[in-house]
Design an enzyme around this catalytic site. Structure first.
Site, PDB file in Angstrom:
ATOM      1  N   GLU A   1       8.177   3.883   7.783  1.00 10.10           N
ATOM      2  CA  GLU A   1       8.187   3.778   9.248  1.00 10.10           C
ATOM      3  C   GLU A   1       9.602   4.001   9.780  1.00 10.10           C
ATOM      4  OE1 GLU A   1       6.138   0.027   9.534  1.00 10.10           O
ATOM      5  OE2 GLU A   1       4.314   1.003   8.840  1.00 10.10           O
TER       6      GLU A   1
ATOM      7  N   ASN B   1       5.867  -7.504   3.902  1.00 13.41           N
ATOM      8  CA  ASN B   1       6.610  -6.884   5.008  1.00 13.41           C
ATOM      9  C   ASN B   1       5.904  -7.240   6.309  1.00 13.41           C
ATOM     10  OD1 ASN B   1       7.922  -5.235   6.800  1.00 13.41           O
ATOM     11  ND2 ASN B   1       7.151  -3.312   5.949  1.00 13.41           N
ATOM     12  N   TRP B   2       6.531  -8.132   7.066  1.00 14.85           N
ATOM     13  CA  TRP B   2       5.894  -8.603   8.306  1.00 14.85           C
ATOM     14  C   TRP B   2       6.083  -7.624   9.471  1.00 14.85           C
ATOM     15  CZ3 TRP B   2       7.260 -14.600   8.653  1.00 14.85           C
ATOM     16  CH2 TRP B   2       6.708 -15.242   7.539  1.00 14.85           C
ATOM     17  N   LYS B   3       6.874  -6.590   9.256  1.00 18.15           N
ATOM     18  CA  LYS B   3       7.119  -5.572  10.294  1.00 18.15           C
ATOM     19  C   LYS B   3       7.511  -6.254  11.622  1.00 18.15           C
ATOM     20  CE  LYS B   3       4.002  -2.563   7.819  1.00 18.15           C
ATOM     21  NZ  LYS B   3       3.246  -1.340   7.802  1.00 18.15           N
TER      22      LYS B   3
ATOM     23  N   GLU C   1       5.416   3.915  -2.039  1.00 16.13           N
ATOM     24  CA  GLU C   1       4.417   3.711  -0.981  1.00 16.13           C
ATOM     25  C   GLU C   1       3.943   5.073  -0.463  1.00 16.13           C
ATOM     26  OE1 GLU C   1       4.898  -0.400   0.920  1.00 16.13           O
ATOM     27  OE2 GLU C   1       6.245   0.940   1.971  1.00 16.13           O
TER      28      GLU C   1
ATOM     29  N   HIS D   1      12.019   2.355   4.425  1.00 20.29           N
ATOM     30  CA  HIS D   1      10.571   2.222   4.638  1.00 20.29           C
ATOM     31  C   HIS D   1      10.087   3.469   5.395  1.00 20.29           C
ATOM     32  CE1 HIS D   1       6.711   0.871   6.176  1.00 20.29           C
ATOM     33  NE2 HIS D   1       6.708  -0.003   5.185  1.00 20.29           N
TER      34      HIS D   1
ATOM     35  N   GLY E   1      -1.105   1.019   5.940  1.00 21.64           N
ATOM     36  CA  GLY E   1      -1.754   0.586   7.176  1.00 21.64           C
ATOM     37  C   GLY E   1      -3.044   1.319   7.470  1.00 21.64           C
TER      38      GLY E   1
ATOM     39  N   SER F   1      -1.762  -0.647   1.715  1.00 19.53           N
ATOM     40  CA  SER F   1      -3.070  -1.303   1.900  1.00 19.53           C
ATOM     41  C   SER F   1      -3.472  -2.177   0.720  1.00 19.53           C
ATOM     42  CB  SER F   1      -4.160  -0.264   2.198  1.00 19.53           C
ATOM     43  OG  SER F   1      -3.864   0.412   3.401  1.00 19.53           O
TER      44      SER F   1
HETATM   45  C1  PEP Z   1       4.056  -1.542   4.167  1.00 20.78           C
HETATM   46  O1  PEP Z   1       4.288  -1.590   5.349  1.00 20.78           O
HETATM   47  O2  PEP Z   1       4.998  -1.483   3.368  1.00 20.78           O
HETATM   48  C2  PEP Z   1       2.658  -1.558   3.732  1.00 20.78           C
HETATM   49  C3  PEP Z   1       2.404  -1.308   2.475  1.00 20.78           C
HETATM   50  O3  PEP Z   1       1.704  -1.844   4.676  1.00 20.78           O
HETATM   51  P1  PEP Z   1       0.111  -2.089   4.435  1.00 20.78           P
HETATM   52  O4  PEP Z   1      -0.023  -3.015   3.258  1.00 20.78           O
HETATM   53  O5  PEP Z   1      -0.382  -2.662   5.692  1.00 20.78           O
HETATM   54  O6  PEP Z   1      -0.474  -0.739   4.105  1.00 20.78           O
END
Ligand code: PEP
Length: 252
Positions: free
Chosen positions: A98, A10-12, A168, A96, A174, A213
């Site tokens: 976010e 996921n490049w956000k 998640e 997601h 993050g 993460s």
């Molecule tokens: C995500 O945004 O789905 C995610 C898991 O981010 P990160 O790996 O940076 O925690």
């Protein structure tokens, strides 16, 4: 039944077209020999067409990070499922954390988005997970039950196995704080049991990913757990070397 491992990045809100092009050109040769692993990237909307063109013929699928549930309409700033499939985008992240936390994404909307994605030929990738407070209060299972049941309510049992679910824990996204493999396995087994309540056959097929993460050094242990079918990777997916190492850890 063996499920094909799936690693998605996921490049956000990162990467211009030129930057995305450089990243995918670095990634493609590094994952080309990862037989038996499905790989996906979720770049920003503005780079989707370029990434679809660059990834064509490779093992890397291109997914969007969000979509609206309606096919079209007066929804300024939104993008629909048919608009994504017109670009040959293969899937879409839905719910997601976010989107849920920062942009008011609701379970009610997600219950419409999942079937809308299927209707347009997109693979829906539903994200679920608890906050740190919810975990500390012992509410993890209640939260996951609510999200899985409500968000997938309109999907019939025959199609349920085609949904990808990403567990998640919000406290691990993050933050550099990965769930322990036992916490991840336990929550994902619980999500699989929720799917099994609707259809035991679907539960055998549904791929359930862990996200939060994930890094090259934590991937192999997580991916070795019986119910963890892959990873949704944020930060580490912006580095081709790190993403490729996580993909390599998933090779059966
Ligand atoms: C995500 O945004 O789905 C995610 C898991 O981010 P990160 O790996 O940076 O925690």
């Amino acid at each position: 039944m063996s499920r094909v491992p799936l690693i998605a990045g996921n490049w956000k809100m990162h990467k211009t077209i030129a930057e995305a092009e450089a990243l995918i050109q670095a990634l493609l040769p590094r994952v080309s020999a990862a037989d038996g692993v499905d790989v996906a990237i979720c770049p920003p909307f503005t780079t989707l067409q370029a990434m679809v063109d660059s990834a064509r013929g490779s093992r890397v699928a291109v997914w969007a990070q969000n979509m609206h549930q309606a096919q079209e309409g007066a929804f300024t700033g939104e993008v629909s499922a048919p608009m994504l499939s017109e670009l040959d985008v293969a899937g879409v992240l839905l719910g997601h954390s976010e989107r849920r936390e920062l942009f008011g994404e609701t379970d009610r909307a997600l219950a419409q988005k999942v079937p809308a994605a299927f209707a347009a030929g997109l693979l829906p990738v539903l994200c679920v997970g608890e906050t740190e407070d919810e975990r500390e209060r012992g509410d993890t299972e209640r939260k996951l039950r609510h999200q899985v049941q409500e968000d997938l309510a309109r999907i019939d049992p025959g199609q349920l196995g085609d949904v990808v679910i990403a567990y998640e824990p919000i406290w691990a996204i993050g933050t550099g704080q990965t769930a322990t493999v036992e916490q991840a396995q336990e929550a994902i087994a619980f999500v699989r049991a929720l799917v099994a309540d609707r259809s035991p056959q679907a539960a055998e097929r549904t791929r359930i990913l862990y996200g939060g993460s994930v890094k090259p050094d934590s991937a192999a242990e997580l991916l070795g757990m019986p119910d963890i079918d892959g990873a949704l990777v944020g930060g580490a997916s912006l580095d081709a070397e790190a993403m490729a190492a996580i993909v390599a850890a998933a090779i059966p």
